[in-house]
Design a protein around this motif. Structure first.
Motif, PDB file in Angstrom:
ATOM      1  N   VAL A 376      34.375  67.474  52.312  1.00 49.49           N
ATOM      2  CA  VAL A 376      34.695  66.056  52.378  1.00 49.49           C
ATOM      3  C   VAL A 376      35.920  66.064  51.410  1.00 49.49           C
ATOM      4  O   VAL A 376      36.272  66.809  50.283  1.00 49.49           O
ATOM      5  CB  VAL A 376      33.482  65.235  52.058  1.00 49.49           C
ATOM      6  CG1 VAL A 376      32.422  65.339  52.871  1.00 49.49           C
ATOM      7  CG2 VAL A 376      33.027  65.700  50.405  1.00 49.49           C
ATOM      8  N   ASP A 377      36.637  64.870  51.645  1.00 50.86           N
ATOM      9  CA  ASP A 377      37.837  64.624  50.800  1.00 50.86           C
ATOM     10  C   ASP A 377      37.705  63.919  49.684  1.00 50.86           C
ATOM     11  O   ASP A 377      38.358  63.432  49.110  1.00 50.86           O
ATOM     12  CB  ASP A 377      39.000  64.052  51.747  1.00 50.86           C
ATOM     13  CG  ASP A 377      38.363  62.923  52.405  1.00 50.86           C
ATOM     14  OD1 ASP A 377      37.399  62.379  52.074  1.00 50.86           O
ATOM     15  OD2 ASP A 377      39.389  62.106  53.214  1.00 50.86           O
ATOM     16  N   VAL A 378      36.334  63.577  49.202  1.00 50.51           N
ATOM     17  CA  VAL A 378      36.171  62.909  47.848  1.00 50.51           C
ATOM     18  C   VAL A 378      35.537  64.154  46.964  1.00 50.51           C
ATOM     19  O   VAL A 378      34.557  64.548  46.740  1.00 50.51           O
ATOM     20  CB  VAL A 378      34.752  61.975  48.025  1.00 50.51           C
ATOM     21  CG1 VAL A 378      34.597  61.353  46.825  1.00 50.51           C
ATOM     22  CG2 VAL A 378      35.030  61.168  49.561  1.00 50.51           C
ATOM     23  N   PRO A 379      36.450  64.019  45.894  1.00 42.75           N
ATOM     24  CA  PRO A 379      36.200  65.266  44.708  1.00 42.75           C
ATOM     25  C   PRO A 379      34.923  65.292  44.251  1.00 42.75           C
ATOM     26  O   PRO A 379      34.325  66.400  44.181  1.00 42.75           O
ATOM     27  CB  PRO A 379      37.096  64.853  43.583  1.00 42.75           C
ATOM     28  CG  PRO A 379      38.392  64.247  44.353  1.00 42.75           C
ATOM     29  CD  PRO A 379      37.640  63.362  45.509  1.00 42.75           C
ATOM     30  N   LYS A 380      34.219  64.134  43.806  1.00 39.73           N
ATOM     31  CA  LYS A 380      32.871  64.376  43.264  1.00 39.73           C
ATOM     32  C   LYS A 380      31.841  64.661  44.378  1.00 39.73           C
ATOM     33  O   LYS A 380      30.688  65.157  43.837  1.00 39.73           O
ATOM     34  CB  LYS A 380      32.572  62.832  42.681  1.00 39.73           C
ATOM     35  CG  LYS A 380      31.997  61.631  43.619  1.00 39.73           C
ATOM     36  CD  LYS A 380      31.910  60.504  43.062  1.00 39.73           C
ATOM     37  CE  LYS A 380      31.744  59.246  44.058  1.00 39.73           C
ATOM     38  NZ  LYS A 380      31.109  57.776  43.300  1.00 39.73           N
ATOM     39  N   HIS A 381      31.930  64.442  45.483  1.00 37.99           N
ATOM     40  CA  HIS A 381      31.083  65.142  46.417  1.00 37.99           C
ATOM     41  C   HIS A 381      31.236  66.634  47.199  1.00 37.99           C
ATOM     42  O   HIS A 381      30.477  67.178  47.474  1.00 37.99           O
ATOM     43  CB  HIS A 381      30.907  64.129  47.618  1.00 37.99           C
ATOM     44  CG  HIS A 381      30.328  62.664  47.210  1.00 37.99           C
ATOM     45  ND1 HIS A 381      29.213  62.776  46.833  1.00 37.99           N
ATOM     46  CD2 HIS A 381      30.805  61.463  47.346  1.00 37.99           C
ATOM     47  CE1 HIS A 381      28.979  61.165  46.745  1.00 37.99           C
ATOM     48  NE2 HIS A 381      29.999  60.591  46.990  1.00 37.99           N
ATOM     49  N   GLU A 382      32.617  67.006  46.731  1.00 32.88           N
ATOM     50  CA  GLU A 382      33.148  68.135  47.046  1.00 32.88           C
ATOM     51  C   GLU A 382      32.914  69.412  46.148  1.00 32.88           C
ATOM     52  O   GLU A 382      32.607  70.530  46.525  1.00 32.88           O
ATOM     53  CB  GLU A 382      34.474  68.008  47.561  1.00 32.88           C
ATOM     54  CG  GLU A 382      35.097  69.402  48.224  1.00 32.88           C
ATOM     55  CD  GLU A 382      34.552  69.829  49.331  1.00 32.88           C
ATOM     56  OE1 GLU A 382      34.788  71.102  49.888  1.00 32.88           O
ATOM     57  OE2 GLU A 382      33.495  69.432  50.034  1.00 32.88           O
ATOM     58  N   TYR A 383      32.792  68.860  44.866  1.00 28.72           N
ATOM     59  CA  TYR A 383      32.789  70.088  43.898  1.00 28.72           C
ATOM     60  C   TYR A 383      31.529  70.708  44.072  1.00 28.72           C
ATOM     61  O   TYR A 383      31.575  71.926  43.634  1.00 28.72           O
ATOM     62  CB  TYR A 383      33.314  69.582  42.653  1.00 28.72           C
ATOM     63  CG  TYR A 383      32.480  68.755  41.757  1.00 28.72           C
ATOM     64  CD1 TYR A 383      31.255  68.896  41.166  1.00 28.72           C
ATOM     65  CD2 TYR A 383      33.065  67.354  41.410  1.00 28.72           C
ATOM     66  CE1 TYR A 383      30.566  68.147  40.603  1.00 28.72           C
ATOM     67  CE2 TYR A 383      32.261  66.395  40.624  1.00 28.72           C
ATOM     68  CZ  TYR A 383      31.020  66.716  40.244  1.00 28.72           C
ATOM     69  OH  TYR A 383      30.317  65.924  39.587  1.00 28.72           O
ATOM     70  N   PRO A 384      30.381  70.040  44.223  1.00 25.97           N
ATOM     71  CA  PRO A 384      28.918  70.590  44.028  1.00 25.97           C
ATOM     72  C   PRO A 384      28.993  71.854  45.176  1.00 25.97           C
ATOM     73  O   PRO A 384      28.474  72.884  45.201  1.00 25.97           O
ATOM     74  CB  PRO A 384      27.915  69.612  44.615  1.00 25.97           C
ATOM     75  CG  PRO A 384      28.765  68.479  43.784  1.00 25.97           C
ATOM     76  CD  PRO A 384      29.964  68.557  44.311  1.00 25.97           C
ATOM     77  N   ARG A 385      29.600  71.424  46.662  1.00 19.70           N
ATOM     78  CA  ARG A 385      29.810  72.305  47.675  1.00 19.70           C
ATOM     79  C   ARG A 385      30.695  73.545  47.136  1.00 19.70           C
ATOM     80  O   ARG A 385      30.192  74.790  47.574  1.00 19.70           O
ATOM     81  CB  ARG A 385      30.264  71.665  48.796  1.00 19.70           C
ATOM     82  CG  ARG A 385      30.696  72.361  49.923  1.00 19.70           C
ATOM     83  CD  ARG A 385      31.150  71.648  51.194  1.00 19.70           C
ATOM     84  NE  ARG A 385      31.691  72.762  52.104  1.00 19.70           N
ATOM     85  CZ  ARG A 385      32.849  73.509  52.297  1.00 19.70           C
ATOM     86  NH1 ARG A 385      33.707  73.083  51.078  1.00 19.70           N
ATOM     87  NH2 ARG A 385      33.214  74.074  53.210  1.00 19.70           N
TER      88      ARG A 385
END
Length: 756
Positions: A376-385
């Protein structure tokens, strides 16, 4: 807490649509698909309410001319007690449809919108219009809520306190009114979360006991659980045992005991109740053709169930539930990435946690490369991935891939900084427009960038963690241990890393702390056993293993944390399958069979069949699309400007739908003659719509698909994504047609692979 139902804003017609569609008569009082009764009635359920039964043994006498009105009111009241707001509204609407002068039915609608004041105000205003039909007792309820909703006093705490006083006045005048006492209890709890602390839990419990002395199976047991949940969970064990049976048709009443059992580390009992809740919800959703996230607390229940399965060591069930949450249909207002209590957000969070804790590294790589865990292109939701991918590459010894993943964190930081600057620029512009002082502007700009700053800090922390893993692969133990101290992994997992590095002292200390903090959780105990065994502490190992066996009934022995225990178990003389069945508690009520309540995962409902003629009188049926996915549109005839807008928008993007092999079919309320007018509206040059239009003037299919307001007997706009196997993967039924074409295309790509 009362759940605000979704708000739907009307779409404005495009200039092209205005030019092509017929103009409505000046006498037309409303838009097609909109309620006759006002904006508040455009939302919520618009299909008829059956008498469900088993929604609570409650009764409050109301004034109504409809013979079934009292039964429906009692049902709605029970649903309110169970926080089943969507269905409570359906019950109260049924009364309004049959008896539009029933003041308490409108009061019920206001109560079902406890946290949606805009709608609640409209409903309570309707109740006030019919006060002359209400008894003095009913008037007290209506006036109390009307006073609360008038916004006076402005101070929220004083306003809340005023409502409590008004409810106490009802009790003073009607001391036998246990419903007023129940209402007071729930408001005391709700307002305690908004700045009015409960000064005596014992006093509130005494009030609840007054209710239960009169009606032992009253759903007020729900409020006892909330009262004692964070104070002293043991005090609510009796209510936890009884609550489900007080209103067995309401999923949330099975969920709530899970609060108490989880707090007391009784994860088997908690998971049972959360399963019951999930199954009842799923059965209801399939039957009523509603989306999962339309139900209050649904996603919260299921993500908590997934967490409890993690505590129990049940990796397969936990993983399946996380994937189930991700497979639920997303919706721009109901289920989004940003929605904190939405399925999609919860699903991503739980999936990352489960894959990491059970060390399912190959599965992690597989799922993060699929629709299950897409970027996803939202950093706070992408960094856990990305962090999960990095951990997996390290554990699999894939150094180049790990290094490549680390570089991706740099672009995330850049994106986060861009978003931060954009937010701060907007805050600065707004401050300038509002003529704020320089100091006020500085404060507002700083606040606007705070969220992104936290995201950047977390990204850098994870980057440091992964760089430490690269150092370990390079043989740099010192740098690796330095990074390990800052690792975000659970304490017991860090203990195992220290064991790997030969630091037995730190490993022992961390694992002991983890077990002490995480009572009756299997994974910390499993790590503790490994570490004790490595130290040669045979008796302590045996003792910890016996502790683990007592809570081992659901452990998945095929996952790495438990596979590693096999040789230890053998050395202790334990059998290959060392797990033990759960010993049922003696303080719970008789429980129904879980399979009898519904499916454990949301299952798309079967799409009802249909056959209608197109403008050339050629029959077209759902069977014609067998084996193919289908985008099915219900529109309200050639005279509906909203509908023309939607049809034209879909026509303009027809090639995009063709590219993903998704045909479109539109069902109209028109006759065959009307279909030809719809065709004419599409183009002055006489081209055909790039998809068929078919006629359903009797609205038979509108009824089948619930694209119909049963209370006001009018069709509604509907958009449905149907799978190649004939199941409804996604839907939107409302006063307005669904216009987010990009969203439709996204879900049309995402959902089918998840529901094979």
């Amino acid at each position: 807490m009362f759940f605000p139902l979704r708000s739907i804003t009307s779409s404005s017609a495009l200039l092209l649509t205005l030019a092509l569609a017929p103009v409505c008569s000046a006498a037309e009082p409303r838009l097609e698909g909109h309620s006759h009764q006002g904006h508040a009635f455009n939302e919520g359920p618009r299909q008829s309410a059956p008498l469900v039964n088993n929604t609570g043994q409650v009764h409050f006498p109301i004034t109504t001319s409809w013979k079934d009105g009292q039964d429906y009111f009692n049902q709605g009241l029970g649903q309110l007690h169970g926080f089943w707001y969507y269905e409570a509204e359906r019950s109260f609407r049924q009364i309004v449809a049959k008896d539009p002068t029933c003041a308490m039915a409108y009061w019920g609608l206001a109560m079902a919108n406890w946290e949606n004041e805009k709608r609640a105000k409209e409903f309570i205003a309707k109740a006030n219009q019919h006060l002359d039909k209400a008894s003095d007792h009913e008037k007290l309820y209506i006036k109390a809520q009307a006073n609360y909703l008038d916004g006076k006093p402005d101070d929220a705490k004083k306003r809340n306190q005023k409502l409590l006083h008004d409810i106490e006045s009802i009790i003073d005048k009607h001391p036998d009114d246990i419903e007023a006492k129940a209402m007071l209890c729930v408001r005391l709890w709700q307002f305690s979360r908004k700045g009015l602390p409960i000064t005596s839990h014992e006093a509130v419990d005494a009030l609840l006991q007054q209710i239960l002395a009169v009606a032992p199976h009253h759903p007020a047991h729900h409020y006892r659980i909330h009262l004692w949940d964070k104070r002293n969970a043991k005090r609510a064990l009796d209510s936890a045992a009884k609550l489900g049976s007080t209103a067995p048709a309401i999923a949330h009443m099975w969920h709530m005991p899970g609060h108490i059992y989880s707090k007391l580390h009784r994860y088997e009992d908690a998971a049972w109740h959360q399963q019951a809740s999930a199954r009842i919800d799923h059965g209801h959703m399939i039957k009523q053709l509603i989306l999962p996230d339309q139900i209050h607390n649904y996603a919260h229940n299921n993500e908590w169930l997934s967490r409890n399965w993690v505590h129990l060591g049940n990796a397969s069930s936990a993983l399946s539930m996380a994937k189930s949450l991700l497979a639920n249909p997303r919706h721009p207002t109901l289920n989004t990435l940003e929605g904190k209590a939405h399925s999609y957000n919860y699903g991503r969070r739980r999936l990352a946690e489960i894959l990491e804790k059970f060390e399912l590294w190959e599965t992690a790589i597989e799922l993060t490369s699929s629709h299950w865990f897409e970027p996803v292109d939202v950093p706070k939701h992408e960094y856990p991935r990305l962090r999960l991918i990095g951990l997996a590459h390290f554990q699999l010894g894939q150094k180049p891939e790990l290094e490549k993943t680390i570089t991706q964190f740099d672009s995330l930081i850049e994106t986060a900084r861009t978003l931060q600057k954009s937010a701060q620029d907007k805050a600065s512009e707004k401050a300038k427009t509002d003529k704020k002082s320089d100091k006020e502007t500085e404060t507002l700009v700083k606040a606007a960038g705070k969220s992104a700053e936290g995201t950047i800090k977390q990204i850098k922390k994870y980057q440091t963690e992964l760089n430490g893993l690269v150092a370990e692969l390079n043989g740099d133990k010192e740098e690796s241990l330095k990074a390990l101290k800052q690792s975000a992994r659970p304490k017991w997992a860090k203990a195992l890393r220290y064991l790997h590095h030969g630091d037995l002292e730190t490993a022992n200390k961390l694992s002991e702390e983890a077990v002490t903090k995480s009572t009756h959780q299997t994974l910390p105990l499993a790590a503790r056993i490994e570490i004790l065994h490595a130290q040669g502490k045979t008796e302590e190992t045996r003792s910890s293993f016996e502790q683990l066996r007592k809570i081992s009934s659901q452990i998945d022995l095929t996952t790495p944390p438990f596979v590693r225990l096999a040789p230890i178990a053998k050395s202790l003389g334990l059998p290959d399958n060392w797990t033990q069945p759960d010993t049922p508690a003696t303080d719970t009520a008789v429980r129904p069979e879980l399979d009898s309540l519904g499916p454990i995962h949301w299952t798309p409902a079967v799409a009802p069949g249909f056959s209608h003629a197109d403008q050339n009188n050629k029959p077209i049926s759902l069977a014609d699309y067998q084996g193919k996915p289908l985008l099915l549109i219900f529109y309200l005839g050639h005279g509906c400007l909203h509908c023309s807008e939607q049809l034209n928008a879909l026509a303009d993007r027809s090639m995009d739908f063709k590219d993903i092999s998704l045909p479109i079919l539109a069902i109209s309320t028109d006759t065959l003659v009307g279909l030809k007018k719809s065709q004419e509206n599409f183009s002055a040059e006489g081209e055909n719509f790039p998809f068929p239009l078919i006629a359903d003037p009797e609205k038979a299919s509108f009824h089948k698909y619930s694209a119909h307001d049963d209370f006001e007997n009018e069709p509604l706009h509907g958009t449905f994504l149907i799978s190649g196997t004939g199941r409804i993967l996604w839907s939107d039924i409302s006063a307005d047609p669904f216009m987010d074409i990009d969203f439709l295309l996204s879900e049309a790509k995402r959902l089918p692979p998840l529901h094979k």
